[in-house]
Motif scaffolding. Structure first.
Motif, PDB file in Angstrom:
ATOM      1  N   TYR A 129      86.232  -2.119  62.555  1.00  0.00           N
ATOM      2  CA  TYR A 129      86.392  -0.869  63.315  1.00  0.00           C
ATOM      3  C   TYR A 129      87.583  -0.163  62.689  1.00  0.00           C
ATOM      4  O   TYR A 129      88.733  -0.593  62.823  1.00  0.00           O
TER       5      TYR A 129
ATOM      6  N   HIS B 155      85.929  -3.906  70.838  1.00  0.00           N
ATOM      7  CA  HIS B 155      84.565  -3.389  70.664  1.00  0.00           C
ATOM      8  C   HIS B 155      83.776  -4.204  69.635  1.00  0.00           C
ATOM      9  O   HIS B 155      82.604  -4.506  69.845  1.00  0.00           O
TER      10      HIS B 155
ATOM     11  N   LEU C 221      93.349  11.307  72.013  1.00  0.00           N
ATOM     12  CA  LEU C 221      94.047  10.603  70.951  1.00  0.00           C
ATOM     13  C   LEU C 221      95.163  11.451  70.353  1.00  0.00           C
ATOM     14  O   LEU C 221      95.718  11.116  69.314  1.00  0.00           O
TER      15      LEU C 221
ATOM     16  N   TYR D 203      78.032  10.338  70.253  1.00  0.00           N
ATOM     17  CA  TYR D 203      78.934   9.404  70.950  1.00  0.00           C
ATOM     18  C   TYR D 203      78.681   9.407  72.463  1.00  0.00           C
ATOM     19  O   TYR D 203      78.607   8.367  73.104  1.00  0.00           O
TER      20      TYR D 203
ATOM     21  N   ASN E  30      85.919   7.032  62.895  1.00  0.00           N
ATOM     22  CA  ASN E  30      85.440   6.148  63.969  1.00  0.00           C
ATOM     23  C   ASN E  30      84.350   5.238  63.395  1.00  0.00           C
ATOM     24  O   ASN E  30      83.211   5.240  63.856  1.00  0.00           O
TER      25      ASN E  30
ATOM     26  N   TRP F 129      93.908   7.624  63.104  1.00  0.00           N
ATOM     27  CA  TRP F 129      94.596   8.671  63.866  1.00  0.00           C
ATOM     28  C   TRP F 129      96.101   8.473  64.012  1.00  0.00           C
ATOM     29  O   TRP F 129      96.787   9.382  64.490  1.00  0.00           O
TER      30      TRP F 129
ATOM     31  N   ASP G 259      92.142  -2.355  71.617  1.00  0.00           N
ATOM     32  CA  ASP G 259      91.489  -1.058  71.788  1.00  0.00           C
ATOM     33  C   ASP G 259      90.162  -1.000  71.045  1.00  0.00           C
ATOM     34  O   ASP G 259      89.129  -0.637  71.616  1.00  0.00           O
ATOM     35  N   ILE G 260      90.182  -1.343  69.755  1.00  0.00           N
ATOM     36  CA  ILE G 260      88.949  -1.228  68.971  1.00  0.00           C
ATOM     37  C   ILE G 260      88.435  -2.597  68.481  1.00  0.00           C
ATOM     38  O   ILE G 260      87.235  -2.768  68.329  1.00  0.00           O
TER      39      ILE G 260
ATOM     40  N   GLN H 143      89.810   3.296  61.995  1.00  0.00           N
ATOM     41  CA  GLN H 143      90.230   4.647  62.411  1.00  0.00           C
ATOM     42  C   GLN H 143      91.499   5.002  61.637  1.00  0.00           C
ATOM     43  O   GLN H 143      92.116   4.137  61.003  1.00  0.00           O
TER      44      GLN H 143
ATOM     45  N   LYS I  24      87.076  -0.737  78.799  1.00  0.00           N
ATOM     46  CA  LYS I  24      87.499  -1.896  78.011  1.00  0.00           C
ATOM     47  C   LYS I  24      88.883  -1.668  77.449  1.00  0.00           C
ATOM     48  O   LYS I  24      89.294  -0.505  77.377  1.00  0.00           O
TER      49      LYS I  24
ATOM     50  N   PHE J  93      90.483  11.172  78.093  1.00  0.00           N
ATOM     51  CA  PHE J  93      89.343  11.040  77.173  1.00  0.00           C
ATOM     52  C   PHE J  93      88.183  10.250  77.800  1.00  0.00           C
ATOM     53  O   PHE J  93      87.048  10.741  77.902  1.00  0.00           O
ATOM     54  N   MET J  94      88.455   9.024  78.254  1.00  0.00           N
ATOM     55  CA  MET J  94      87.367   8.201  78.799  1.00  0.00           C
ATOM     56  C   MET J  94      86.817   8.791  80.097  1.00  0.00           C
ATOM     57  O   MET J  94      85.611   8.767  80.338  1.00  0.00           O
TER      58      MET J  94
ATOM     59  N   ARG K 287      98.726   4.172  74.110  1.00  0.00           N
ATOM     60  CA  ARG K 287      97.955   3.170  73.355  1.00  0.00           C
ATOM     61  C   ARG K 287      98.835   2.380  72.374  1.00  0.00           C
ATOM     62  O   ARG K 287      98.398   1.380  71.828  1.00  0.00           O
TER      63      ARG K 287
ATOM     64  N   TYR L 112      79.390   0.661  72.960  1.00  0.00           N
ATOM     65  CA  TYR L 112      78.663   0.617  71.676  1.00  0.00           C
ATOM     66  C   TYR L 112      77.421  -0.264  71.720  1.00  0.00           C
ATOM     67  O   TYR L 112      76.556  -0.147  70.867  1.00  0.00           O
TER      68      TYR L 112
END
Ligand code: SOE
Length: 380
Positions: A162, A194, A230, A329, A272, A166, A190-191, A164, A105, A15-16, A177, A134
């Motif tokens: 933050y 951020h 994810l 995004y 998100n 999922w 993870d989030i 989510q 990150k 993904f990243m 993760r 972000y």
């Protein structure tokens, strides 16, 4: 018109890696840069999968060992998009080889690893940056600009979330993760990382102490047979989830603001939703990534009004589309790569630095310690 080129090597292409690849591919088409990136090589353990990814995403060559990639003569920038357990080793090797490094990150899985990365950065000719994308949302950059200009007055409250969803399904597989040895922590690192960075960036204040709760709602999950982004597929065997599913904490900021933070993967219906609200003595700001082209502003004597952050004089926006056409995004990564290349090309230090990443890492560690001990934890 740019004249010089600089070779880039990417480690990891999930993904990243994909979202960074599109940024490397497009950045010079939209921004004037002191150096033009050349997508020299990608590394991944499986030759066939890495070759396929390189062909799709525009990388000229493939390595199956990141050490080979780091030491290539045509690679001057190493972009690390792997799980956190390999960040320190790759970044330190790249910095010791004199390369510039951009690292996903959170910076590392532990404070000790992050400290070693900061030391390697200080000893290297290479420049380094941790990829908190972000910060590069135009509305978030505009919020930072407004706070720095004093438009909100004295900051009293920071409310950051933050959210989510999922992994709400208890049968969602145990992807990396959800494994402490790979990811360091769960929703927290993870989030949560951020919102820690975004809150500190926008307010210009650091978090100086926290009181926290964490929880793992689903303690066992089917083992993953494969994972990508994810998503993932599962086997019939189960394994223990070794990270938090959610982390909530309150904290004090360095100039006196009181802050609250919530990072969760169990907010059913929220995909998100990185949200930030800041209340100052003169006014307030509110942002939600699920409507990322908007910033809500109150000047104190009125309720909130919507500012559409799509005007050419808003941060980063002038390089893109006419007013009202909006960004997504992926643009946040293009902006991050643009800022990184500007710093590298002009011989200055990019931001956020590895030292900023270490500061976030200290907050993550303090949250875990506070949740375990039940007491308020100061951050040195
Ligand atoms: C998963 O929660 C994730 O992909 C994060 O790892 C990213 O940093 C975030 O931008 C989106 O969600």
């Amino acid at each position: 018109m740019t004249q010089t080129t600089i070779g880039v090597g990417l480690v990891g292409y999930a993904f990243m890696g994909r979202v960074h690849s599109q940024a490397w591919r497009n950045v010079a088409a939209f921004f004037d840069l002191p150096v033009t990136p050349v997508m020299a090589a990608l590394s991944g353990r499986s030759l066939s999968a890495a070759t396929d990814a390189a062909a799709r995403m525009g990388w000229a060559a493939v390595e199956t060992d990141w050490k080979e990639l780091v030491n290539r003569d045509d690679v001057q920038i190493v972009d690390i998009c792997t799980p956190g357990d390999s960040h320190a080793e790759i970044a330190i090797a790249a910095l010791q080889a004199g390369k510039h490094v951009i690292c996903e990150k959170p910076l590392a899985n532990t404070v000790a690893e992050a400290e070693a990365m900061v030391a390697a950065a200080a000893a290297s000719q290479g420049r380094s940056m941790v990829a908190f994308n972000y910060r590069r949302v135009p509305a978030v950059a505009l919020a930072q600009r407004m706070v720095a200009a004093g438009e909100l007055g004295q900051i009293r409250h920071v409310r950051a979330q933050y959210l989510q969803d999922w992994i709400v399904d208890p049968d969602f597989p145990l992807v990396w993760r959800l494994q402490k040895d790979k990811a360091g922590s769960g929703a927290l690192g993870d989030i949560g990382a951020h919102i820690i960075d975004t809150a500190q960036f926008v307010t210009g204040q650091t978090i100086v102490g926290v009181s926290a709760l964490t929880e793992t709602f689903v303690k066992e999950r089917p083992l993953a047979s494969a994972s990508s982004g994810l998503g993932g597929s599962r086997t019939s065997e189960k394994g223990a989830v070794t990270v938090d599913d959610a982390a909530l904490f309150i904290g004090r900021m360095s100039a006196g603001a009181l802050a609250s933070f919530e990072a969760t993967r169990f907010a059913t219906g929220r995909k998100n939703a990185l949200r930030l609200e800041i209340n100052g003595s003169l006014g307030s700001l509110a942002f939600d990534f699920e409507a990322m082209n908007e910033l809500w502003v109150s000047s104190g004597d009125s309720g909130f009004r919507r500012v559409l952050v799509t005007e050419p004089d808003h941060p980063y926006v002038g390089a893109w589309w006419p007013p009202g056409h909006g960004l997504g995004y992926e643009h946040t990564f293009t902006h991050e790569i643009k800022d990184f290349l500007e710093a590298v090309g002009t011989g200055s230090d990019p931001s956020p630095s590895f030292a900023d990443g270490l500061r976030v890492q200290r907050v993550l560690a303090a949250v875990e310690e506070s949740a375990a001990s039940g007491s308020y934890k100061e951050i040195a």
